[in-house]
Design a protein around this motif. Structure first.
Motif, PDB file in Angstrom:
ATOM      1  N   MET A   1       0.903  -1.201  -0.102  1.00  0.00           N
ATOM      2  CA  MET A   1      -0.055  -0.003  -0.093  1.00  0.00           C
ATOM      3  C   MET A   1       1.120   1.218  -0.032  1.00  0.00           C
ATOM      4  SD  MET A   1      -2.966   1.189  -0.163  1.00  0.00           S
ATOM      5  CE  MET A   1      -4.328   0.179   0.367  1.00  0.00           C
ATOM      6  N   HIS A   2       1.856   1.372   0.839  1.00  0.00           N
ATOM      7  CA  HIS A   2       2.878   2.287   0.876  1.00  0.00           C
ATOM      8  C   HIS A   2       3.475   2.845  -0.272  1.00  0.00           C
ATOM      9  CE1 HIS A   2       6.871   4.164   1.455  1.00  0.00           C
ATOM     10  NE2 HIS A   2       6.157   4.690   2.475  1.00  0.00           N
ATOM     11  N   SER A   3       3.967   1.825  -1.198  1.00  0.00           N
ATOM     12  CA  SER A   3       4.353   1.949  -2.686  1.00  0.00           C
ATOM     13  C   SER A   3       3.244   2.372  -3.319  1.00  0.00           C
ATOM     14  CB  SER A   3       5.006   0.645  -3.096  1.00  0.00           C
ATOM     15  OG  SER A   3       6.061   0.277  -2.277  1.00  0.00           O
ATOM     16  N   LEU A   4       2.108   1.869  -3.434  1.00  0.00           N
ATOM     17  CA  LEU A   4       0.943   2.402  -4.281  1.00  0.00           C
ATOM     18  C   LEU A   4       0.699   4.036  -4.021  1.00  0.00           C
ATOM     19  CD1 LEU A   4      -1.237  -0.993  -4.396  1.00  0.00           C
ATOM     20  CD2 LEU A   4       0.152  -0.134  -6.156  1.00  0.00           C
ATOM     21  N   LEU A   5       0.847   4.157  -3.107  1.00  0.00           N
ATOM     22  CA  LEU A   5       0.247   5.448  -2.683  1.00  0.00           C
ATOM     23  C   LEU A   5       1.310   6.408  -2.938  1.00  0.00           C
ATOM     24  CD1 LEU A   5      -1.810   4.892   0.459  1.00  0.00           C
ATOM     25  CD2 LEU A   5      -2.846   5.207  -1.882  1.00  0.00           C
ATOM     26  N   HIS A   7       3.274   6.793  -5.400  1.00  0.00           N
ATOM     27  CA  HIS A   7       3.848   7.120  -6.945  1.00  0.00           C
ATOM     28  C   HIS A   7       2.537   7.378  -7.677  1.00  0.00           C
ATOM     29  CE1 HIS A   7       7.854   6.735  -5.806  1.00  0.00           C
ATOM     30  NE2 HIS A   7       7.803   5.605  -5.442  1.00  0.00           N
ATOM     31  N   GLY A   8       2.393   8.105  -8.982  1.00  0.00           N
ATOM     32  CA  GLY A   8       1.735   8.062  -9.958  1.00  0.00           C
ATOM     33  C   GLY A   8       0.200   8.124  -9.666  1.00  0.00           C
ATOM     34  N   ALA A   9      -0.365   7.261  -9.840  1.00  0.00           N
ATOM     35  CA  ALA A   9      -1.862   7.335  -9.703  1.00  0.00           C
ATOM     36  C   ALA A   9      -2.298   7.332  -8.013  1.00  0.00           C
ATOM     37  CB  ALA A   9      -2.825   5.993 -10.292  1.00  0.00           C
ATOM     38  N   GLY A  10      -1.434   6.703  -7.293  1.00  0.00           N
ATOM     39  CA  GLY A  10      -1.579   6.666  -5.748  1.00  0.00           C
ATOM     40  C   GLY A  10      -1.635   8.052  -5.331  1.00  0.00           C
ATOM     41  N   VAL A  11      -0.679   8.755  -5.907  1.00  0.00           N
ATOM     42  CA  VAL A  11      -0.516  10.262  -5.181  1.00  0.00           C
ATOM     43  C   VAL A  11      -1.630  11.052  -6.026  1.00  0.00           C
ATOM     44  CG1 VAL A  11       0.841  12.255  -5.692  1.00  0.00           C
ATOM     45  CG2 VAL A  11       2.180   9.991  -4.985  1.00  0.00           C
ATOM     46  N   ALA A  12      -1.966  10.840  -6.933  1.00  0.00           N
ATOM     47  CA  ALA A  12      -3.089  11.623  -7.661  1.00  0.00           C
ATOM     48  C   ALA A  12      -4.287  11.433  -6.995  1.00  0.00           C
ATOM     49  CB  ALA A  12      -3.271  11.202  -9.240  1.00  0.00           C
ATOM     50  N   TRP A  13      -4.797  10.093  -6.623  1.00  0.00           N
ATOM     51  CA  TRP A  13      -5.850   9.541  -6.012  1.00  0.00           C
ATOM     52  C   TRP A  13      -5.775  10.210  -4.563  1.00  0.00           C
ATOM     53  CZ3 TRP A  13      -6.584   6.522  -1.317  1.00  0.00           C
ATOM     54  CH2 TRP A  13      -7.982   6.127  -1.298  1.00  0.00           C
ATOM     55  N   LEU A  14      -4.715  10.213  -3.922  1.00  0.00           N
ATOM     56  CA  LEU A  14      -4.639  10.869  -2.431  1.00  0.00           C
ATOM     57  C   LEU A  14      -5.044  12.282  -2.380  1.00  0.00           C
ATOM     58  CD1 LEU A  14      -1.812   9.273  -0.383  1.00  0.00           C
ATOM     59  CD2 LEU A  14      -4.524   9.310   0.221  1.00  0.00           C
ATOM     60  N   GLY A  15      -4.552  13.050  -3.820  1.00  0.00           N
ATOM     61  CA  GLY A  15      -4.492  14.349  -3.614  1.00  0.00           C
ATOM     62  C   GLY A  15      -5.782  14.870  -4.182  1.00  0.00           C
ATOM     63  N   ARG A  16      -6.622  13.971  -4.590  1.00  0.00           N
ATOM     64  CA  ARG A  16      -7.979  14.440  -5.145  1.00  0.00           C
ATOM     65  C   ARG A  16      -8.861  14.028  -3.792  1.00  0.00           C
ATOM     66  NH1 ARG A  16      -6.762  11.485  -9.671  1.00  0.00           N
ATOM     67  NH2 ARG A  16      -8.012   9.488  -8.809  1.00  0.00           N
ATOM     68  N   LEU A  17      -8.461  13.062  -2.951  1.00  0.00           N
ATOM     69  CA  LEU A  17      -9.212  12.642  -1.912  1.00  0.00           C
ATOM     70  C   LEU A  17      -8.941  13.838  -0.666  1.00  0.00           C
ATOM     71  CD1 LEU A  17     -11.232  10.387  -0.395  1.00  0.00           C
ATOM     72  CD2 LEU A  17      -9.050   9.407   0.171  1.00  0.00           C
ATOM     73  N   LEU A  18      -7.807  14.107  -0.377  1.00  0.00           N
ATOM     74  CA  LEU A  18      -7.223  14.947   0.806  1.00  0.00           C
ATOM     75  C   LEU A  18      -6.952  16.153   0.477  1.00  0.00           C
ATOM     76  CD1 LEU A  18      -5.488  12.026   2.639  1.00  0.00           C
ATOM     77  CD2 LEU A  18      -7.908  12.689   3.027  1.00  0.00           C
ATOM     78  N   GLY A  19      -6.527  16.662  -0.754  1.00  0.00           N
ATOM     79  CA  GLY A  19      -6.207  17.961  -1.013  1.00  0.00           C
ATOM     80  C   GLY A  19      -5.046  18.151  -0.400  1.00  0.00           C
ATOM     81  N   ALA A  21      -3.928  17.838   2.468  1.00  0.00           N
ATOM     82  CA  ALA A  21      -3.593  17.175   3.571  1.00  0.00           C
ATOM     83  C   ALA A  21      -3.186  15.737   2.992  1.00  0.00           C
ATOM     84  CB  ALA A  21      -4.794  16.979   4.464  1.00  0.00           C
ATOM     85  N   ALA A  22      -2.866  15.681   1.841  1.00  0.00           N
ATOM     86  CA  ALA A  22      -2.512  14.284   0.990  1.00  0.00           C
ATOM     87  C   ALA A  22      -1.294  13.650   1.622  1.00  0.00           C
ATOM     88  CB  ALA A  22      -2.441  14.291  -0.309  1.00  0.00           C
ATOM     89  N   ARG A  23      -0.125  14.405   1.614  1.00  0.00           N
ATOM     90  CA  ARG A  23       1.006  14.025   2.512  1.00  0.00           C
ATOM     91  C   ARG A  23       0.798  13.662   3.792  1.00  0.00           C
ATOM     92  NH1 ARG A  23       6.598  14.056   0.608  1.00  0.00           N
ATOM     93  NH2 ARG A  23       7.686  13.013   2.204  1.00  0.00           N
ATOM     94  N   LEU A  24       0.133  14.404   4.627  1.00  0.00           N
ATOM     95  CA  LEU A  24      -0.143  13.996   5.938  1.00  0.00           C
ATOM     96  C   LEU A  24      -1.019  12.808   6.087  1.00  0.00           C
ATOM     97  CD1 LEU A  24       0.452  15.088   8.729  1.00  0.00           C
ATOM     98  CD2 LEU A  24      -1.886  16.361   8.619  1.00  0.00           C
ATOM     99  N   GLY A  25      -1.814  12.596   4.985  1.00  0.00           N
ATOM    100  CA  GLY A  25      -2.730  11.257   5.125  1.00  0.00           C
ATOM    101  C   GLY A  25      -2.047  10.171   4.615  1.00  0.00           C
ATOM    102  N   TYR A  26      -0.806  10.398   3.903  1.00  0.00           N
ATOM    103  CA  TYR A  26      -0.171   9.149   3.419  1.00  0.00           C
ATOM    104  C   TYR A  26       0.828   8.669   4.330  1.00  0.00           C
ATOM    105  CZ  TYR A  26       4.118   7.196   1.078  1.00  0.00           C
ATOM    106  OH  TYR A  26       5.253   6.457   0.851  1.00  0.00           O
ATOM    107  N   ASN A  27       1.365   9.831   5.310  1.00  0.00           N
ATOM    108  CA  ASN A  27       2.061   9.323   6.365  1.00  0.00           C
ATOM    109  C   ASN A  27       1.100   8.619   7.607  1.00  0.00           C
ATOM    110  OD1 ASN A  27       4.527  10.195   5.379  1.00  0.00           O
ATOM    111  ND2 ASN A  27       3.975  12.339   6.222  1.00  0.00           N
ATOM    112  N   LEU A  28      -0.106   9.007   7.720  1.00  0.00           N
ATOM    113  CA  LEU A  28      -0.830   8.466   8.611  1.00  0.00           C
ATOM    114  C   LEU A  28      -1.250   6.977   8.125  1.00  0.00           C
ATOM    115  CD1 LEU A  28      -2.353   8.554  11.254  1.00  0.00           C
ATOM    116  CD2 LEU A  28      -4.289   9.507   9.695  1.00  0.00           C
ATOM    117  N   ILE A  29      -1.615   6.678   6.814  1.00  0.00           N
ATOM    118  CA  ILE A  29      -1.666   5.489   6.132  1.00  0.00           C
ATOM    119  C   ILE A  29      -0.473   4.431   6.491  1.00  0.00           C
ATOM    120  CG2 ILE A  29      -2.236   4.265   3.972  1.00  0.00           C
ATOM    121  CD1 ILE A  29      -4.026   6.715   3.353  1.00  0.00           C
ATOM    122  N   ALA A  30       0.630   4.995   6.299  1.00  0.00           N
ATOM    123  CA  ALA A  30       1.795   4.270   6.255  1.00  0.00           C
ATOM    124  C   ALA A  30       1.973   3.642   7.887  1.00  0.00           C
ATOM    125  CB  ALA A  30       3.014   5.118   5.880  1.00  0.00           C
ATOM    126  N   VAL A  31       1.872   4.838   8.827  1.00  0.00           N
ATOM    127  CA  VAL A  31       1.867   4.317  10.229  1.00  0.00           C
ATOM    128  C   VAL A  31       0.739   3.287  10.735  1.00  0.00           C
ATOM    129  CG1 VAL A  31       1.675   5.461  12.816  1.00  0.00           C
ATOM    130  CG2 VAL A  31       3.035   6.684  10.963  1.00  0.00           C
TER     131      VAL A  31
END
Length: 188
Positions: A1-5, A7-19, A21-31
């Motif tokens: 999941m960490h790798s999917l989010l 790069h590429g489509a994962g980053v775009a999806w998180l950006g659309r979902l969280l605006g 806060a995408a990087r913060l959300g990515y870090n929370l998901i990783a933890v």
């Protein structure tokens, strides 16, 4: 999941979902994923006995843990922790295009010895705590993940920084500082 989010489509999806806060959300998901993997591993390894280890090995492992903590702490000083953690993006959400501005390439501090000092620290920590089957499996699989993940990360860094990163990669080893302190003049 960490790798999917990451790069590429994962980053775009998180950006659309969280605006912003995408990087913060990515870090929370990783933890959360890391915690879930560790809990599952503890459940699987319940009842397993620790390895018998010589006192010298135990001391060496504690030295590896101490070195990993020190290297990790020193390496973090070279990063913009606001960007790294994701709070910078929230603070600058009203600045048009702020999220698209890449972080500067870090080639100072421990990055003059290795390209990925945080991974070097993680290797030391992972292998320093191996005391049983779960810790050994975690060290093996996480090490493989870091090596494979580095390949993807470096492809992204070449896309971002081009020949500057290629030159840096040719001069500085990835994880082990076998070249010592490398001269990096002209890489910025």
């Amino acid at each position: 999941m960490h790798s999917l989010l990451a790069h590429g489509a994962g980053v775009a999806w998180l950006g659309r979902l969280l605006g912003p806060a995408a990087r913060l959300g990515y870090n929370l998901i990783a933890v959360l994923h890391l915690g879930a993997v560790l809990l599952f591993g503890h459940w699987l390894a319940a009842g397993s006995l620790p390895f018998e280890r010589a006192d010298g090995l135990i001391w060496l492992q504690w030295a590896a843990v101490a070195a990993g903590l020190l290297i990790g702490g020193l390496a973090l000083r070279d990063y913009d922790l606001g960007r790294f953690g994701g709070l910078w993006y929230l603070r600058n959400r009203s600045v048009p295009g702020a999220a698209e501005v890449p972080e500067p390439l870090v080639v100072t501090g421990l990055h003059r010895y290795v390209r990925h000092p945080l991974y070097s620290a993680a290797f030391l920590l992972l292998w320093g705590v191996v005391d049983g089957p779960l810790a050994l499996a975690t060290a093996v699989w996480a090490s493989a993940y870091f090596v494979i993940g580095t390949w993807f990360e470096e492809r992204k860094l070449v896309r971002l920084y081009g020949e500057t990163y290629r030159a840096y990669r040719r001069r500085v080893p990835a994880f082990l500082p076998w070249k010592g302190r490398v001269r990096i003049e002209g890489l910025r």
